[in-house]
Write a protein that holds these residues in place. Structure first.
Motif, mmCIF file in Angstrom:
data_model
loop_
_atom_site.group_PDB
_atom_site.id
_atom_site.type_symbol
_atom_site.label_atom_id
_atom_site.label_comp_id
_atom_site.label_asym_id
_atom_site.label_seq_id
_atom_site.Cartn_x
_atom_site.Cartn_y
_atom_site.Cartn_z
ATOM 1 N N ARG A 49 37.404 30.092 31.120
ATOM 2 C CA ARG A 49 36.141 30.196 30.391
ATOM 3 C C ARG A 49 34.956 29.869 31.296
ATOM 4 O O ARG A 49 33.907 30.512 31.207
ATOM 5 N N ARG A 50 35.151 28.875 32.166
ATOM 6 C CA ARG A 50 34.075 28.539 33.100
ATOM 7 C C ARG A 50 33.802 29.698 34.043
ATOM 8 O O ARG A 50 32.644 30.021 34.338
ATOM 9 N N GLY A 51 34.862 30.354 34.512
ATOM 10 C CA GLY A 51 34.690 31.501 35.392
ATOM 11 C C GLY A 51 33.972 32.655 34.703
ATOM 12 O O GLY A 51 33.134 33.336 35.303
ATOM 13 N N GLU A 52 34.288 32.875 33.435
ATOM 14 C CA GLU A 52 33.606 33.946 32.701
ATOM 15 C C GLU A 52 32.127 33.631 32.523
ATOM 16 O O GLU A 52 31.277 34.528 32.615
ATOM 17 N N ARG A 53 31.803 32.363 32.253
ATOM 18 C CA ARG A 53 30.388 31.996 32.117
ATOM 19 C C ARG A 53 29.652 32.170 33.435
ATOM 20 O O ARG A 53 28.497 32.622 33.460
ATOM 21 N N MET A 54 30.316 31.820 34.542
ATOM 22 C CA MET A 54 29.663 31.957 35.850
ATOM 23 C C MET A 54 29.395 33.413 36.182
ATOM 24 O O MET A 54 28.406 33.745 36.838
ATOM 25 N N ARG A 55 30.282 34.327 35.735
ATOM 26 C CA ARG A 55 30.087 35.746 35.994
ATOM 27 C C ARG A 55 29.301 36.442 34.909
ATOM 28 O O ARG A 55 29.085 37.654 34.983
ATOM 29 N N GLY A 56 28.875 35.666 33.890
ATOM 30 C CA GLY A 56 28.058 36.240 32.823
ATOM 31 C C GLY A 56 28.835 37.125 31.878
ATOM 32 O O GLY A 56 28.254 38.005 31.227
ATOM 33 N N LEU A 57 30.159 36.896 31.757
ATOM 34 C CA LEU A 57 30.975 37.733 30.884
ATOM 35 C C LEU A 57 31.107 37.163 29.475
ATOM 36 O O LEU A 57 31.625 37.820 28.599
ATOM 37 N N SER A 58 30.663 35.942 29.249
ATOM 38 C CA SER A 58 30.750 35.341 27.923
ATOM 39 C C SER A 58 29.521 34.473 27.706
ATOM 40 O O SER A 58 28.892 34.002 28.662
ATOM 41 N N LEU A 112 36.265 29.782 42.870
ATOM 42 C CA LEU A 112 37.039 28.549 42.731
ATOM 43 C C LEU A 112 37.814 28.467 41.411
ATOM 44 O O LEU A 112 38.973 28.034 41.411
ATOM 45 N N PRO A 113 37.227 28.863 40.255
ATOM 46 C CA PRO A 113 38.041 28.812 39.014
ATOM 47 C C PRO A 113 39.306 29.654 39.102
ATOM 48 O O PRO A 113 40.367 29.228 38.627
ATOM 49 N N GLY A 114 39.214 30.836 39.704
ATOM 50 C CA GLY A 114 40.402 31.669 39.857
ATOM 51 C C GLY A 114 41.407 31.064 40.819
ATOM 52 O O GLY A 114 42.626 31.154 40.592
ATOM 53 N N VAL A 115 40.925 30.445 41.878
ATOM 54 C CA VAL A 115 41.819 29.812 42.847
ATOM 55 C C VAL A 115 42.571 28.645 42.206
ATOM 56 O O VAL A 115 43.795 28.512 42.361
ATOM 57 N N ILE A 116 41.837 27.816 41.468
ATOM 58 C CA ILE A 116 42.483 26.666 40.820
ATOM 59 C C ILE A 116 43.463 27.133 39.748
ATOM 60 O O ILE A 116 44.558 26.570 39.598
ATOM 61 N N SER A 117 43.087 28.163 38.996
ATOM 62 C CA SER A 117 44.000 28.692 37.976
ATOM 63 C C SER A 117 45.288 29.197 38.611
ATOM 64 O O SER A 117 46.394 28.913 38.134
ATOM 65 N N GLY A 118 45.159 29.953 39.692
ATOM 66 C CA GLY A 118 46.341 30.431 40.393
ATOM 67 C C GLY A 118 47.183 29.292 40.941
ATOM 68 O O GLY A 118 48.422 29.340 40.901
ATOM 69 N N ALA A 119 46.517 28.256 41.460
ATOM 70 C CA ALA A 119 47.242 27.103 41.993
ATOM 71 C C ALA A 119 48.019 26.391 40.892
ATOM 72 O O ALA A 119 49.167 25.966 41.095
ATOM 73 N N LEU A 120 47.424 26.261 39.712
ATOM 74 C CA LEU A 120 48.122 25.606 38.607
ATOM 75 C C LEU A 120 49.321 26.427 38.154
ATOM 76 O O LEU A 120 50.396 25.876 37.857
ATOM 77 N N PHE A 121 49.161 27.756 38.089
ATOM 78 C CA PHE A 121 50.300 28.605 37.736
ATOM 79 C C PHE A 121 51.411 28.480 38.786
ATOM 80 O O PHE A 121 52.603 28.457 38.448
#
Length: 283
Positions: A272-281, A201-210
């Motif tokens: 940033r939320r997406g990175e936290r969900m995937r454990g990247l940050s 969902l974070p990636g989808v919303i980011s793409g939608a905003l772009f």
């Protein structure tokens, strides 16, 4: 912050020179915006700083151009068109881009590179060429100078952003989650909305905003495809610069800058939320 002890004189010079270069680049990019915003409050119909403004005299500042913008039927119609076209194009491009990214993420998908190249081609091909091609094609099928035609054109421009952001989100997606849900009896639809969608969902919303920003700020395609009834804010600004130069354009530009900053801030927070969900940050 002190420099490391092992830095040579050359390293120290480059350390500070690099920061000066970065500051100069940022200033070059931001200076027009920083100048435009105070000029939008100019009490006089000029595009220069008056003596009252330079001396910070309150009489030199006014909201008259914002009032002209809010009280103009043509500007209100253009802002309504921009939001209607932008929202419709965003919904369409987000749906198509997300489905395309999901298909490209599957290991058995053939010719991934070719399909990805075709999908992101609107970002690579010069916009003037895409606009001319859309105009001739839409004219053949009688959707030029219609809201539907403008929405389709902007959806084509916004889809690559959705494909790229969702594809990047799917890189860290654990496919074993969907297989486990399928083994437990979940249907493909349930699997998508309960497992896949919340994680991407974070990636989808980011793409939608772009995609929305792309549609909201686009002018070249609108000049070719849109008619009088489909004038958007950038199209109205372009006409105003040619026909009736007024500081109202500066007020509109300031509002657009604020909208863009707000949307990009949301995109960064979602990233940033997406990175936290995937454990990247770290949390």
């Amino acid at each position: 912050m002190s420099l490391p002890a092992y830095y040579t004189a050359k390293d120290k010079v480059w350390h500070y020179a690099f920061r000066v270069i970065c500051f100069a680049i940022f200033f070059f990019l931001l200076a027009p915006i920083l100048i435009m915003i105070p000029l939008s409050f100019n009490a006089q119909p000029y595009f220069t700083f008056t003596r009252e403004m330079l001396t910070l005299n309150p009489e030199g500042y006014s909201l008259r151009w914002y009032q002209d913008f809010l009280g103009s039927d043509s500007w209100m119609r253009s802002i309504r068109n921009s939001f209607v076209i932008g929202i419709a194009a965003t919904i369409l491009s987000t749906t198509l881009g997300t489905l395309a990214a999901l298909g490209l993420s599957r290991a058995e998908m053939p010719a991934k590179g070719l399909i990805m190249g075709i999908l992101i081609s609107p970002m690579i091909v010069p916009l003037i060429i895409s606009a001319a091609g859309m105009f001739f094609f839409f004219s053949q099928i009688n959707i030029a100078q219609t809201f539907f035609g403008v929405v389709l054109a902007h959806a084509a421009l916004g889809t690559p952003f959705v494909v790229i952001t969702v594809t990047a989100t799917l890189v860290g997606f654990d496919q074993s989650l969907t297989r486990a849900a399928a083994n437990l009896g979940a249907s493909p639809t349930t699997n998508f909305f309960k497992i896949t969608m919340p994680l991407i969902l974070p990636g989808v919303i980011s793409g939608a905003l772009f995609a929305f920003i792309t549609s909201f700020d686009e002018i070249v395609v609108v000049l070719f495809v849109a008619g009088v009834e489909q004038r958007t804010i950038p199209r109205e600004m372009w006409s105003g610069i040619r026909e009736d130069i007024s500081p109202t354009i500066l007020a509109v530009a300031t509002i657009l800058v604020l909208i863009s900053v707000a949307l990009l801030t949301v995109v960064e927070l979602l990233r940033r939320r997406g990175e936290r969900m995937r454990g990247l940050s770290p949390q």
